[in-house]
Each structure stands twice: as structure tokens, then as C-alpha cells.
Design a protein around this motif. Sequence first.
Motif, PDB file in Angstrom:
ATOM      1  N   TYR A 170       0.861  -1.181   0.000  1.00  0.00           N
ATOM      2  CA  TYR A 170       0.000   0.000   0.000  1.00  0.00           C
ATOM      3  C   TYR A 170       0.899   1.233   0.000  1.00  0.00           C
ATOM      4  N   ALA A 171       0.942   1.924  -1.156  1.00  0.00           N
ATOM      5  CA  ALA A 171       1.909   2.998  -1.386  1.00  0.00           C
ATOM      6  C   ALA A 171       1.922   4.101  -0.315  1.00  0.00           C
ATOM      7  N   PRO A 172       0.765   4.597   0.148  1.00  0.00           N
ATOM      8  CA  PRO A 172       0.819   5.666   1.150  1.00  0.00           C
ATOM      9  C   PRO A 172       1.518   5.264   2.453  1.00  0.00           C
ATOM     10  N   VAL A 173       1.491   3.974   2.792  1.00  0.00           N
ATOM     11  CA  VAL A 173       2.107   3.531   4.041  1.00  0.00           C
ATOM     12  C   VAL A 173       3.475   2.905   3.766  1.00  0.00           C
ATOM     13  N   ASN A 174       3.500   1.947   2.847  1.00  0.00           N
ATOM     14  CA  ASN A 174       4.728   1.250   2.448  1.00  0.00           C
ATOM     15  C   ASN A 174       5.518   0.727   3.660  1.00  0.00           C
TER      16      ASN A 174
END
Length: 84
Positions: free
Chosen positions: A34-38
Motif C-alpha cells: 500500500y503505497a501511502p504507508v509502504n
Amino acid sequence: MNLIKKSVFRSIGLSTVPVIVVFIETKVTNLLDYAPVNGIVINSRDVTDLVEQRNDFQKVYRDMKLFQKLQVILLLIIILKVRM
């Protein structure tokens, strides 16, 4: 909230050391994709009160079951005495 509800004491030689018992529930979520969290998210919470409430409930339930068994035994004794 008082996290220190009970202290358990263990004897070590001549001294006594207090031990604090705390129950923690932890949830780990993989958000690497999940890109926003990474990353990996770890959420924890203190569930000591819940565990103590469950243990208290189980003790009351066991006591209630024992009392019910005693009632049945007493009833049987009364019935047997009446028949004699």
C-alpha cells in the motif's frame, strides 16, 4: 486507568521482587504493497482488564455450577431419606 492492579511477589534469596502482570493484544498488518504507508503497521492495546474480567466471570460460573451440583445432591439425599 491503573495498570498496576496486582503485584505478584516471588522470593529470590532474602529479597522480594514485585512483578507486574499486564496482558497485551497485538495486531500486525502488512501494508508494504500500500503505497501511502509502504510498511508494516503494529497496533497494540492493554487488555489486562478484559482478561481479569473474563477470569472473574469464569470463577463465578464454576462456583455457580458447583452450587447447582450440591443442590442436586442435597435434593437426592432428602428424597432418599423420605423414602426410608
